[in-house]
Scaffold this motif. Structure first.
Motif, PDB file in Angstrom:
ATOM      1  N   ARG A   1       0.836  -1.203   0.000  1.00 21.92           N
ATOM      2  CA  ARG A   1       0.000   0.000   0.000  1.00 21.92           C
ATOM      3  C   ARG A   1       0.868   1.249   0.000  1.00 21.92           C
ATOM      4  NH1 ARG A   1      -5.546  -0.478   0.574  1.00 21.92           N
ATOM      5  NH2 ARG A   1      -5.398   1.705   0.034  1.00 21.92           N
TER       6      ARG A   1
ATOM      7  N   GLY B   1       1.680   2.326  -3.379  1.00 18.07           N
ATOM      8  CA  GLY B   1       0.619   2.616  -4.338  1.00 18.07           C
ATOM      9  C   GLY B   1      -0.120   1.405  -4.887  1.00 18.07           C
TER      10      GLY B   1
ATOM     11  N   ASP C   1      -2.914  -1.022  -5.840  1.00 14.67           N
ATOM     12  CA  ASP C   1      -4.352  -0.832  -5.944  1.00 14.67           C
ATOM     13  C   ASP C   1      -5.027  -2.080  -6.517  1.00 14.67           C
ATOM     14  OD1 ASP C   1      -3.408  -0.794  -8.454  1.00 14.67           O
ATOM     15  OD2 ASP C   1      -4.289   1.112  -9.059  1.00 14.67           O
TER      16      ASP C   1
ATOM     17  N   ASN D   1      -6.476  12.095   1.605  1.00  9.88           N
ATOM     18  CA  ASN D   1      -5.189  12.382   0.953  1.00  9.88           C
ATOM     19  C   ASN D   1      -4.130  11.324   1.258  1.00  9.88           C
ATOM     20  OD1 ASN D   1      -4.360  12.914   3.513  1.00  9.88           O
ATOM     21  ND2 ASN D   1      -4.502  15.118   3.311  1.00  9.88           N
TER      22      ASN D   1
ATOM     23  N   HIS E   1      -3.215   8.850  -0.355  1.00  9.95           N
ATOM     24  CA  HIS E   1      -2.362   8.562  -1.502  1.00  9.95           C
ATOM     25  C   HIS E   1      -1.212   9.540  -1.608  1.00  9.95           C
ATOM     26  CE1 HIS E   1      -3.876   5.219  -3.687  1.00  9.95           C
ATOM     27  NE2 HIS E   1      -3.233   5.589  -4.784  1.00  9.95           N
TER      28      HIS E   1
ATOM     29  N   ARG F   1       1.271   8.994   1.216  1.00  3.89           N
ATOM     30  CA  ARG F   1       2.111   7.807   1.072  1.00  3.89           C
ATOM     31  C   ARG F   1       3.150   7.998  -0.012  1.00  3.89           C
ATOM     32  NH1 ARG F   1      -2.293   3.147   2.378  1.00  3.89           N
ATOM     33  NH2 ARG F   1      -2.122   3.434   4.603  1.00  3.89           N
ATOM     34  N   ARG F   2       2.846   8.876  -0.941  1.00  3.01           N
ATOM     35  CA  ARG F   2       3.811   9.179  -1.975  1.00  3.01           C
ATOM     36  C   ARG F   2       4.935  10.046  -1.412  1.00  3.01           C
ATOM     37  NH1 ARG F   2       2.538  11.542  -7.933  1.00  3.01           N
ATOM     38  NH2 ARG F   2       4.713  11.787  -8.477  1.00  3.01           N
TER      39      ARG F   2
ATOM     40  N   ASN G   1       3.095   2.004 -10.302  1.00  2.00           N
ATOM     41  CA  ASN G   1       1.812   2.328  -9.681  1.00  2.00           C
ATOM     42  C   ASN G   1       1.523   3.819  -9.737  1.00  2.00           C
ATOM     43  OD1 ASN G   1       0.629  -0.084  -8.948  1.00  2.00           O
ATOM     44  ND2 ASN G   1       1.935  -0.295  -7.161  1.00  2.00           N
TER      45      ASN G   1
END
Lengths: 270, 252
Positions: A218, A221, A223, B74, B76, B79-80, B108
């Motif tokens: 996770r 990224g 999914d 947020n 995503h 985590r980026r 990804n």
């Protein structure tokens, strides 16, 4: 000594074999996979008493092993390791099916024994075909080919993870078994009472690990899709390879070669 | 460049089984800082780290990563921005080959294949693991695994690096190499560790956790001189700050 570790090392050896560089190694994995699939379908489609008609099919594993430069002995051993499954499936046939269907030198052979032999032969053929594909291609490339052939992703992802963590799991199991045996002084076999918590513990550890791996995925990224960069190409040689084998399998499936040969020989002597 | 900031305000966390993880943790880490997170086993270090990328949601209090307060919306983006290196590299390397593993994150993110190739090559080069790209991860040594695990995170080009015990289970040489490597990174770094020598090497600032609370937060060397504090947190002075057992002279 315990042999969990040795076995897992052995599975890793398949990948080493897949690193070879023969004509068969260079072939697109999809071609090998489809051919093996056709082979297995052809072998499985015979009637329950087929034995002699199956024998010519041995030509496929034999040719693949020699052209691919694979070690016969090693593959044979791997086939033997899983053979108990086939034996368990077929072992009751001789008891249930006692009707004599054939006489060899005055000894009556019952249908049960023939179908048992048939099961064993099919088992050797199909399992060796599967092992050969993996030994010529590598497990992960097989998975990739499966994806490209349209096998559902979750299924392939499961296979990939199974293979990736098989080694980690066997390592963990080995450490636990070692820890147990170092503190067991009667050196006897593991008792049920110790075996159950050991397995339970292993399961809990695995669940924990699964959670951590999922977290790691996770974080980067994940999914639901596993992306990979690989380019595969189908050339003429792949088409020729699949077609050639497919024709042979069809011929072997439709004509009972040993029977034809036999009748030719008897014809000649008459 | 405010997006490299990590801020925790009065974080509380209780595990589902009732174990207290954090009870009121607050700090603010600004851009480019390198911070060591130390404390005894079970002090709440890992629990805290898992809040920084939104894996655990605080029972009370907030985490801010850069401009975002961390919410499920947020996640995503956060985590980026936050690259996490786990304690056990086997958990981090789940793909069939090193290349696939490092490429996993960038793919990804939806980058093009050419760009992914480039990023993978760069990150592996940075950690000195370029030659391992075709190898399956399970056949690597612990040190190699750790390097590759770091490369997988670098390939995402995060702003903040969070590491859980990066030097654990490394041999002394691999450990020194790792420290030298980490010194070259310009990211904001948060490193949970028991390796106080590494902390002294890498981090100008240290946060000490004890039973889910921050008991000290300040310049690393100063905190490590405070024997009482270290003792209360089940820690010992870094070796380099202890008396030499052979010549009995103080090293610092």
């Amino acid at each position: 000594m315990n042999n969990i570790g040795r076995n897992s090392f052995d599975i890793g050896y398949m990948d080493t074999l897949a690193g070879g560089d023969s004509y068969l190694h260079r072939l697109d994995p999809r071609a090998k996979l489809i051919t093996a699939f056709l082979f297995i379908v052809a072998v499985v489609s015979f009637g329950r008493y087929a034995v002699f008609a199956l024998i010519p099919f041995l030509v496929y594993p034999a040719v693949m092993i020699s052209l691919g430069g694979l070690p016969y002995g090693y593959l044979l051993k791997k086939v033997l390791v899983v053979s108990p499954f086939a034996i368990v499936i077929g072992i009751f046939n001789p008891l249930m099916d006692r009707e004599i269907v054939m006489q060899i030198g005055g000894i009556g052979i019952s249908g049960g024994w023939i179908s048992f032999a048939s099961i064993l032969l099919r088992f050797v053929l199909t399992v060796s075909a599967a092992l050969i594909v993996i030994a010529l291609t590598g497990f992960n490339t097989v998975c990739l080919a499966l994806t490209k052939l349209g096998v559902p992703r979750p299924f392939v992802v499961q296979l990939m993870f199974f293979y990736r963590y098989l080694f980690v799991l066997t390592d963990e199991a080995e450490r636990m078994v070692r820890a147990r045996s170092l503190r067991t002084f009667d050196a006897g076999a593991m008792r049920f009472k110790t075996f159950v918590p050991l397995i339970g513990h292993l399961l809990l550890r695995t669940l924990d690990r699964a959670e951590r791996i999922y977290l790691a995925m996770r974080c980067r990224g994940f999914d639901g899709r596993i992306p990979m960069i690989r380019s595969l190409r189908i050339h003429f040689r792949e088409v020729a390879f699949v077609t050639g084998w497919a024709v042979l399998f069809t011929v072997l499936r439709c004509y009972n070669i040993p029977l034809l040969l036999g009748s030719l020989v008897t014809e000649a002597f008459r | 460049m405010s997006h490299h900031i990590v801020e925790a305000q009065d974080l509380h966390y209780t595990y589902p089984d009732g174990t207290r993880g954090l009870s009121g943790v607050s700090f603010r880490i600004s851009h480019g800082e390198s911070v060591a997170l130390v404390g005894e086993n079970g002090a709440g270090k890992s629990t805290l780290l898992l809040h920084l990328n939104g894996y655990l949601a605080a029972t009370r209090g907030t985490v801010r990563i850069g401009d975002y307060p961390l919410t499920s919306k947020n996640l995503h983006a956060v985590r980026r921005a936050v690259g996490m290196v786990f304690q056990n590299s086997d958990d981090q390397l789940f793909m069939p080959t090193v290349f696939d593993d490092v490429a996993f994150g960038p793919l990804n993110l939806g980058l093009s294949e050419v760009e992914v190739e480039l990023r993978v090559a760069q990150s592996l080069e940075t950690v000195g693991a370029g030659h391992l790209r075709k190898r399956p991860p399970y056949k690597l040594s612990q040190g190699e695994k750790r390097s590759v695990a770091i490369a997988t995170v670098l390939a995402m080009s995060p702003d903040i690096l969070v590491m859980d015990e990066p030097t654990a289970s490394l041999d002394p040489m691999s450990r020194s190499r790792l420290i030298e490597l980490l010194k070259t990174f310009r990211h904001t770094k948060i490193i949970a560790t028991h390796d106080l020598d590494m902390a002294a090497d890498l981090c100008e600032r240290t946060i000490v956790l004890h039973q889910g609370k921050v008991t000290a937060d300040g310049p690393t060397i100063e905190l490590f001189r405070d024997e009482g504090l270290l003792h209360r947190s089940s820690l010992e002075k870094p070796l380099r700050m202890q008396k030499c057992p052979v010549c009995s002279s103080r090293a610092d």
